[in-house]
Design a protein around this motif. Structure first.
Motif, PDB file in Angstrom:
ATOM      1  N   LEU A 193      -7.382   5.606  -8.044  1.00 22.09           N
ATOM      2  CA  LEU A 193      -6.733   6.705  -7.345  1.00 22.09           C
ATOM      3  C   LEU A 193      -5.312   6.814  -7.864  1.00 22.09           C
ATOM      4  CD1 LEU A 193      -6.601   8.836  -5.090  1.00 22.09           C
ATOM      5  CD2 LEU A 193      -6.011   6.990  -3.499  1.00 22.09           C
ATOM      6  N   LEU A 194      -5.028   7.873  -8.638  1.00 22.37           N
ATOM      7  CA  LEU A 194      -3.684   8.069  -9.181  1.00 22.37           C
ATOM      8  C   LEU A 194      -2.853   8.840  -8.163  1.00 22.37           C
ATOM      9  CD1 LEU A 194      -4.463   8.964 -12.915  1.00 22.37           C
ATOM     10  CD2 LEU A 194      -3.944   6.723 -11.901  1.00 22.37           C
ATOM     11  N   ASP A 195      -1.814   8.211  -7.679  1.00 19.06           N
ATOM     12  CA  ASP A 195      -0.979   8.836  -6.657  1.00 19.06           C
ATOM     13  C   ASP A 195       0.361   8.121  -6.627  1.00 19.06           C
ATOM     14  OD1 ASP A 195      -0.252  10.599  -4.695  1.00 19.06           O
ATOM     15  OD2 ASP A 195      -1.772   9.975  -3.245  1.00 19.06           O
ATOM     16  N   ARG A 196       1.362   8.816  -6.127  1.00 15.36           N
ATOM     17  CA  ARG A 196       2.711   8.275  -6.058  1.00 15.36           C
ATOM     18  C   ARG A 196       3.256   8.493  -4.651  1.00 15.36           C
ATOM     19  NH1 ARG A 196       7.015   8.496 -10.325  1.00 15.36           N
ATOM     20  NH2 ARG A 196       5.637   9.879 -11.470  1.00 15.36           N
ATOM     21  N   GLY A 197       3.859   7.446  -4.078  1.00 14.57           N
ATOM     22  CA  GLY A 197       4.457   7.564  -2.752  1.00 14.57           C
ATOM     23  C   GLY A 197       5.691   8.439  -2.771  1.00 14.57           C
ATOM     24  N   PRO A 198       6.237   8.735  -1.596  1.00 11.92           N
ATOM     25  CA  PRO A 198       5.903   8.131  -0.309  1.00 11.92           C
ATOM     26  C   PRO A 198       4.597   8.678   0.272  1.00 11.92           C
ATOM     27  CG  PRO A 198       7.639   9.765  -0.031  1.00 11.92           C
ATOM     28  CD  PRO A 198       7.406   9.633  -1.507  1.00 11.92           C
ATOM     29  N   PHE A 199       3.933   7.831   1.072  1.00 16.74           N
ATOM     30  CA  PHE A 199       2.672   8.170   1.714  1.00 16.74           C
ATOM     31  C   PHE A 199       2.892   8.297   3.216  1.00 16.74           C
ATOM     32  CE2 PHE A 199       1.733   5.545  -2.042  1.00 16.74           C
ATOM     33  CZ  PHE A 199       0.979   6.457  -2.774  1.00 16.74           C
ATOM     34  N   ASP A 200       2.068   9.141   3.860  1.00  9.42           N
ATOM     35  CA  ASP A 200       2.204   9.279   5.310  1.00  9.42           C
ATOM     36  C   ASP A 200       0.993   8.666   6.012  1.00  9.42           C
ATOM     37  OD1 ASP A 200       0.097  11.196   5.337  1.00  9.42           O
ATOM     38  OD2 ASP A 200       1.520  12.825   5.030  1.00  9.42           O
ATOM     39  N   LEU A 201       1.124   8.509   7.317  1.00 14.98           N
ATOM     40  CA  LEU A 201       0.100   7.814   8.087  1.00 14.98           C
ATOM     41  C   LEU A 201      -1.227   8.564   8.067  1.00 14.98           C
ATOM     42  CD1 LEU A 201      -0.777   5.520   9.926  1.00 14.98           C
ATOM     43  CD2 LEU A 201       0.269   6.751  11.853  1.00 14.98           C
ATOM     44  N   ASP A 202      -1.198   9.873   8.228  1.00  8.03           N
ATOM     45  CA  ASP A 202      -2.445  10.638   8.220  1.00  8.03           C
ATOM     46  C   ASP A 202      -3.177  10.480   6.899  1.00  8.03           C
ATOM     47  OD1 ASP A 202      -2.102  11.539  10.793  1.00  8.03           O
ATOM     48  OD2 ASP A 202      -1.209  13.459  10.218  1.00  8.03           O
TER      49      ASP A 202
END
Length: 245
Positions: free
Chosen positions: A168-177
């Motif tokens: 899974l290619l992704d960059r933060g920031p991440f949220d709770l949902d």
């Protein structure tokens, strides 16, 4: 006054932005170059290594650096050690900007370990579908396991990887949902993370707590002895202000 920030973190970018508007300062941020498209901070930017502590010491001398702030990732142990050695050699004041560690709260099921190898050894007893959030480096530690992995990173990891891995290619920031959705969609039953600290990636811990999932937490390496530290940008700015009288 020339300030060198060893960056690549949210704190490093915030510090550079805070200092870049001061006409009495020259601010240079150094990025390791491990991310293909890094978020560039304000001020001057250099990308790439220095060639060990001797190379960094030579750069500090040649560029007349007056203060060095190590705002690298808490797990970037090699550059932190190099910075301590180089700063001592050339007598440049050094500060470590270190976000505080995460602290477990009621409801957390944390399993602290000292390395990625120890994290891999703990997994078979904890679950079969693993959310691996330790970054793209070091995945070889898990390659021998017959478990299913969701490995999240900014850039694609290189082999060796576990045989059953979805990237899974992704960059933060991440949220709770978003973190709740990832855990549920992929039917995750155990989370692996490094103790990075900070808010950008903390929501995964809350999501795991809500779902009652065990979390394998890799402890930070010990920072270099004798180097003062600041927990946030404001404290780092105060330290720098004290250096310039």
């Amino acid at each position: 006054m020339h300030v060198l920030i060893l960056g690549g973190t949210t704190e490093g970018r915030r510090l550079a932005a805070e200092l870049a508007g001061d006409p009495a300062l020259r601010v240079t941020s150094s990025l390791a170059g491990r991310v293909a498209e890094p978020r560039l901070p304000a001020g001057e930017v250099r990308i790439g290594g220095f060639g060990g502590p001797a190379g960094l010491a030579a750069w500090l001398r040649a560029q007349h650096v007056d203060a060095l702030i190590d705002a690298t990732h808490p797990f970037a142990g090699t550059i932190s050690r190099n910075a301590a050695e180089a700063a001592a050699e050339v007598h440049v004041p050094l500060l470590g900007l270190r976000r505080p560690s995460w602290v477990p709260v009621d409801g957390d099921d944390w399993h602290p370990v000292d390395s990625l190898d120890a994290a891999a050894a703990a997994l078979p007893a904890l679950g079969e579908r693993v959310f691996l959030t330790t970054g793209r480096q070091g995945l070889a530690a898990f390659a021998h396991l017959d478990l299913w992995f969701l490995a999240r990173s900014v850039d694609a990891p290189e082999p060796p990887l576990p045989a059953r891995t979805e990237v899974l290619l992704d960059r933060g920031p991440f949220d709770l949902d978003g973190e709740r959705a990832v855990l549920r969609e992929h039917r995750i039953d155990v989370l692996v993370t490094k103790d990075s600290g900070g808010a950008a990636t903390a929501p995964k811990l809350e999501a795991a707590r809500e779902l009652g999932l065990p979390v394998v937490v890799v402890r930070r390496p010990q920072p270099p002895a004798g180097v003062p530290t600041a927990p946030d940008v404001a404290a780092a700015v105060a330290w720098l202000d004290a250096r310039r009288g």
